[in-house]
Design an enzyme around this catalytic site. Sequence first.
Site, PDB file in Angstrom:
ATOM      1  N   ASP A   1      11.014  -9.381  12.576  1.00 51.00           N
ATOM      2  CA  ASP A   1      11.599  -8.761  11.386  1.00 51.00           C
ATOM      3  C   ASP A   1      12.448  -7.552  11.793  1.00 51.00           C
ATOM      4  OD1 ASP A   1      12.117  -8.683   8.669  1.00 51.00           O
ATOM      5  OD2 ASP A   1      10.363  -7.492   8.175  1.00 51.00           O
TER       6      ASP A   1
ATOM      7  N   GLY B   1       0.815  -1.199   0.000  1.00 50.69           N
ATOM      8  CA  GLY B   1       0.000   0.000   0.000  1.00 50.69           C
ATOM      9  C   GLY B   1       0.849   1.249   0.000  1.00 50.69           C
ATOM     10  N   LYS B   2       0.331   2.312   0.579  1.00 50.42           N
ATOM     11  CA  LYS B   2       1.033   3.593   0.621  1.00 50.42           C
ATOM     12  C   LYS B   2       0.896   4.208   2.010  1.00 50.42           C
ATOM     13  CE  LYS B   2       0.425   4.729  -4.272  1.00 50.42           C
ATOM     14  NZ  LYS B   2      -0.040   5.748  -5.249  1.00 50.42           N
ATOM     15  N   VAL B   3       1.799   5.143   2.290  1.00 52.72           N
ATOM     16  CA  VAL B   3       1.742   5.877   3.550  1.00 52.72           C
ATOM     17  C   VAL B   3       1.534   7.350   3.236  1.00 52.72           C
ATOM     18  CG1 VAL B   3       2.936   6.472   5.687  1.00 52.72           C
ATOM     19  CG2 VAL B   3       3.267   4.215   4.660  1.00 52.72           C
TER      20      VAL B   3
END
Length: 366
Positions: free
Chosen positions: A114, A2-4
């Site tokens: 992670d 997605g995007k931020v």
Amino acid sequence: MGKVYQARHKDLNRIEALKVLAPRLAKAKDFVARLRREARAASLLTHPNIVAVYGLGRLDDGRYYLAMEYLVGETLEAMVDRDGALPDSLSLRLLYQLASAMAQAHAESVVHRDIKPANMMVVDAESGAPNIKVLDFGLAKIINPSYVDSVRSSTAGSLFGTPGFMAPERLQGVPSVPNMDVYSFGCVAYNLITGRPPFVGRPMDVVGAHQSKTPVLPSERCGVNKELEAIVMQCLSKEPGKRPQDGEALCRLIEGVTGFSAQEAKRRSAKSSKFAAVEATADTLKPSKSESQGTLVDMRVGPALAHTFELSSSTAQASYREALLALAKAVVEGGCKDTNLVMVFAAVHQGEDAVRKHTDALSTLF
């Protein structure tokens, strides 16, 4: 995924970052579960070195989002790529903050899974007191049995993580425990004090090296604090029982390094946002027509674009690498109106798809 976006909360008048899942993934259960997992793990943690997550929501067009603390800075990965090995004093400061963040996560039964430089932001650097923020709990595992999630966190038979920073026992399918994060911490620490991870190369070669090879001592690559080197090599033990067992144990080891001040490492400096914010709604978070066609709309988003792709030419095929070089040249020269740029984007996406398919195929083997 997605995007931020940078956004301003209407009622609180607070700058926030919105991590918005791509429309095509709105009904993809694994990706939605990962976003929910990140929110759930973050809800358990309140620490100055862990990014704050304010809430999980869904836009009226179906896209899910996380509202998060807005940070100004750069990733630890970017800092090391640019500056190389960091001074011992700075490395100790940042590593202690990371260990402290891990200590709280482990105390709350959260294993990050992670830990890597790309998942840490360095903020307040201009104040002379740089601090880190640990990001992205999308792969986290909540190991407290009272949490029902405990989460069908990953697809059965799949391997999640980053090869260069992954504990060797992860490949054996053993349950997630805090000392796996400690091994990843050792990889991050090695990267900071030498300017490179313990092992480099093709992903499968790196995975094999974590299984069977002992890293070259940091002191054989550059000058380094011997006490810090000893901690790093202990963290990188192939035998989980010989490592520090959690973040709290790491903190105690670092506090014992001669001349290190835990109090100084905890000192923080407030820094305000430099950027104007916009109100984020379902309408403002829609891609423009030209963006959906794969062309650049605003040259000011260049750095964000580079982060979105997360491409590595060193592991790409020749044609893929050539496409990236052509893309970079077009952007630098301001050729955004050139129709050839669309063709370059198409080549880049084909390469991405090929890499993703091969990665998925390799993951299922484990």
